[in-house]
Write an enzyme that holds these catalytic residues in place. Structure first.
Site, mmCIF file in Angstrom:
data_model
loop_
_atom_site.group_PDB
_atom_site.id
_atom_site.type_symbol
_atom_site.label_atom_id
_atom_site.label_comp_id
_atom_site.label_asym_id
_atom_site.label_seq_id
_atom_site.Cartn_x
_atom_site.Cartn_y
_atom_site.Cartn_z
ATOM 1 N N HIS A 235 -3.813 -13.060 7.267
ATOM 2 C CA HIS A 235 -3.961 -12.940 5.817
ATOM 3 C C HIS A 235 -5.259 -13.617 5.362
ATOM 4 C CE1 HIS A 235 0.664 -12.606 5.196
ATOM 5 N NE2 HIS A 235 0.102 -11.427 5.349
ATOM 6 N N ILE B 198 -0.143 -3.191 -3.456
ATOM 7 C CA ILE B 198 0.174 -3.262 -2.025
ATOM 8 C C ILE B 198 -1.103 -3.452 -1.192
ATOM 9 C CG2 ILE B 198 1.303 -2.041 -0.109
ATOM 10 C CD1 ILE B 198 3.146 -2.661 -2.552
ATOM 11 N N THR B 199 -2.201 -2.886 -1.633
ATOM 12 C CA THR B 199 -3.461 -2.831 -0.883
ATOM 13 C C THR B 199 -3.890 -4.171 -0.284
ATOM 14 O OG1 THR B 199 -4.112 -1.165 -2.482
ATOM 15 C CG2 THR B 199 -5.841 -2.024 -1.047
ATOM 16 N N THR C 34 -1.908 10.350 -3.716
ATOM 17 C CA THR C 34 -2.118 11.479 -2.807
ATOM 18 C C THR C 34 -2.629 11.064 -1.427
ATOM 19 O OG1 THR C 34 -4.309 11.790 -3.776
ATOM 20 C CG2 THR C 34 -2.530 13.116 -4.681
ATOM 21 N N TYR D 25 10.867 -9.476 5.913
ATOM 22 C CA TYR D 25 11.910 -8.591 6.436
ATOM 23 C C TYR D 25 12.799 -9.354 7.421
ATOM 24 C CZ TYR D 25 8.218 -5.257 5.002
ATOM 25 O OH TYR D 25 7.226 -4.605 4.335
ATOM 26 N N GLN E 296 -0.493 6.742 2.588
ATOM 27 C CA GLN E 296 0.441 5.662 2.243
ATOM 28 C C GLN E 296 1.172 5.979 0.943
ATOM 29 O OE1 GLN E 296 1.034 2.446 3.846
ATOM 30 N NE2 GLN E 296 0.189 3.669 5.499
ATOM 31 N N GLU F 21 3.138 -20.148 3.797
ATOM 32 C CA GLU F 21 2.354 -20.209 5.027
ATOM 33 C C GLU F 21 1.162 -21.121 4.793
ATOM 34 O OE1 GLU F 21 1.737 -15.946 5.359
ATOM 35 O OE2 GLU F 21 -0.225 -16.077 4.423
#
Lengths: 361, 290
Positions: free
Chosen positions: B250, B100-101, B16, B163, B19, B213
């Protein structure tokens, strides 16, 4: 975020880990009183966050006669480029043996890792390389809140039992402080028993809020300001300003700048879903860095709207040329807006970066 | 199947929030497009009875499982509650848990990933874009319009860089068998080597692109695994120009104690005879030359 030695020792003290007597001073005037409180013979330890502090002249012995002079001398120094603003006045120790103890996180095994050696007082990386058999490595199941006895036994082996309590207490610090590193190097045997002679604690930056820390002071003022806006930002020393979305894409942008023999001035990741005001702020922040001659904006949207990005760039209105590569949602509108205002557009990230490098040559 | 398939029912935890809502809509748009099951239930404590784009919301994972067939969960819960959310999903033995967080405390993740392992669940992430199997399923936030079905597997620690690589692959004519974002944190659930095994077991992947990376050494472990199972790979490692001891966005992207810098990773990969691109745009050419 890193804790300084005096902060780490305060945490150790609260956790029941024995530390030498000490007083923190911020000016040479306090040195005499501190020495009287601490011990007859003391060492002055500059509280700067660098490795090899002792060899760089950051740790000096002193006594009642010369302490003011030694303190003044040390406050006037820079240790590996850092000014000495705080000094820990600590009792001089008679050391009969040095040990190494640390708890860290093994990324590959996804577990806490305890490292212990009865050959302390050396660079741990050197020991690990040259005499790996002298370094005990014990993994801890992440579900353990406190250490079971067998783990403590495996860590200390036949070494003095009192070290076992320190291992337990250090693990409690590691857990309760959300540490990614808790280290005692060296852990020393003295006439007074075992003591943590030096200490280092690094906190998980993702846990600062629940640790009650509102500001990460490892950041430069500009980096801290950027963090407030939700950017990840690192200052570098080149002349090409960089704005990207996503850490990997932004890093790749820096790498391609190097590939074309350019030098990036910064790393700035605006994050996902960047709205126009955030993009504007990012462009202005990067433009404000001294020496930035051109800015390359490399944004690849999933959820980032290109028209918002374009508005942000235009509103920023910075004096440096801005070269833009945007792809994603509402791409056409974004490109049109920028072209109308005379911005240089590139279809690919390689081309945008090459143009930026050429612009400063 | 690569972690999830066309008929996998998906639960969204943190359904809810902005995101959660936004991506439930996109995930189900993709499911509709490819004829898959998509998101069947949402979960946010205290929000039972609500609907998000027609998806019913429950108070707990267990309540959602009482009503629906669920094979995977996607977590959008804020960082502080994320470890708990993973453990709740694992407690109900949901096989695949995609997180995802961003900014999840590392102690929470260590505990949650270990617990998930003990329940037979696998965690992807945290701090990742999730996964997408073209023409089958999307669990997370990877833009579906960039992807095409094919036989190149993509495993990456990054989001937008992934992407970029997908669009380079697609425009060069290389479709993808699956795209798995494993996450940019120091401690993550599924690693390169585990995803490599998943691609291998599925059998529809001919080549894997490993996007790494700075920080740690999971890329080397993953490359070794690929060699062991005979999976051809090419690689790209971001961060050759990253300074030491600075966190590059990151949480896991940091060169520490002389370990994990990009140049030494690239050297170690090349020593294993693995082609390493110096720019993302070189990846398609490297695949062609395999």
């Amino acid at each position: 975020m890193k804790f300084r030695e005096y902060e780490a020792k305060q945490i150790f003290r609260e956790a029941g880990i024995p530390v030498p007597n000490s007083v923190l001073i911020t000016s040479a005037d306090e040195a005499n009183a501190a020495q009287k409180k601490v011990a007859e013979k003391v060492v002055l330890k500059a509280q700067v966050d660098v490795g090899g502090r002792g060899k760089a002249g950051g740790i000096l012995p002193a006594n009642a006669e010369n302490i003011s002079e030694v303190a003044r001398d040390l406050f006037g120094k820079t240790i590996k480029g850092l000014p000495v603003e705080k000094i820990l006045v600590e009792e001089a120790l008679e050391i009969s043996h040095e040990y190494y103890l640390s708890i860290t996180i093994d990324r590959a095994k996804k577990m806490p890792l305890i490292l212990f050696s009865s050959e302390g007082g050396v660079e741990i990386e050197t020991l690990a390389k040259e005499r790996p058999e002298a370094l005990r490595r014990v993994y801890v199941d992440p579900s353990f809140v406190t250490l079971p006895d067998f783990i403590v036994r495996n860590v200390i082996g036949t070494n003095p039992k009192e070290i076992g309590k320190i291992v337990r207490d250090l693990f409690a610090v590691f857990r309760s402080k959300d540490a990614v590193l808790a280290e005692i190097n060296p852990l020393v045997m003295t006439q007074k028993g075992i003591l943590a002679a030096d200490g280092k604690i690094i906190l998980d930056d993702n846990a600062l809020i629940r640790q009650g820390i509102s500001e990460n002071r490892d950041l430069t003022p500009r980096e801290a300001e950027a963090e407030k806006h939700g950017f990840s930002y690192v200052e570098l020393d080149g002349n090409i300003g960089v704005i990207g979305n996503g850490a990997g894409l932004t890093m790749a942008t820096l790498d391609i700048i190097s590939h074309y023999h350019g030098k990036a001035a910064n790393f700035l990741d605006v994050g996902g879903g960047a709205a126009s005001d955030r993009v504007m702020y990012a462009v202005r922040l990067v433009a404000s860095m001294p020496g930035v001659k051109v800015i390359v904006v490399n944004l690849l949207g999933g959820i980032t709207r290109c028209d918002e990005v374009a508005k942000g760039i235009i509103e920023a209105g910075v004096p440096q040329p801005v070269i833009v590569r945007i792809a994603g949602t509402n791409e056409e509108e974004g490109r049109k807006l920028l072209q109308e205002c005379g911005y240089v557009m590139s279809d690919t990230m390689d081309a945008a970066i090459r143009q930026a490098v050429e612009a400063v040559q | 199947m690569i972690y999830a398939g066309k008929n996998t029912g998906i639960l969204v935890q943190g359904a809810t929030g902005s995101q959660g809502k936004f991506h439930i809509n996109l995930m189900n748009a993709y499911a509709k497009q490819v004829g898959g099951t998509g998101v069947v239930a949402g979960m946010t404590p205290g929000k039972a009875g609500q609907e998000v784009f027609g998806v019913p919301v429950y108070d707990s994972v267990a309540d959602a499982l009482d009503e629906h067939e669920i094979g995977a969960s996607v977590i959008f819960v804020p960082a502080g509650g994320c470890g708990d959310a993973i453990m709740e999903a694992a407690d109900s033995r949901i096989p695949t848990i995609v997180t995802i967080t961003e900014h999840v405390p590392v102690h929470d993740i260590m505990r949650a990933v270990a617990y998930a392992g003990s329940r037979g669940s696998r965690v992807i992430g945290p701090n990742c874009p999730g996964m997408l199997v073209p023409d089958e399923c999307k669990l997370g936030i990877i833009p579906a319009n960039l992807c095409r079905k094919g036989d190149v597997g993509v495993i990456s620690r990054s989001g937008t860089l992934t992407y970029q690589v997908i669009s380079e692959l697609t425009s060069a004519g290389f479709g993808q068998s699956g795209i798995i974002g494993i996450g940019g944190d120091a401690v993550i659930g599924q690693t390169f080597s585990e995803v490599m095994d998943e691609f291998h077991a599925d059998g529809r992947t001919k080549t894997v692109v490993l996007i790494g990376e700075v920080g740690g050494s999971l890329e080397i472990e993953g490359a070794r695994r690929a060699l062991d199972i005979g999976m051809p790979i090419v690689s790209y490692i971001a961060g050759v120009s990253a300074p030491k001891e600075k966190r590059m966005g990151h949480a896991g992207a940091i060169v520490e104690g002389g370990e994990g810098d990009a140049a030494s990773k690239i050297e170690r990969l090349r020593a294993l005879d693995i082609p390493v691109a110096s720019r993302p745009s070189e990846i398609p050419e490297l695949i062609r030359s395999l």
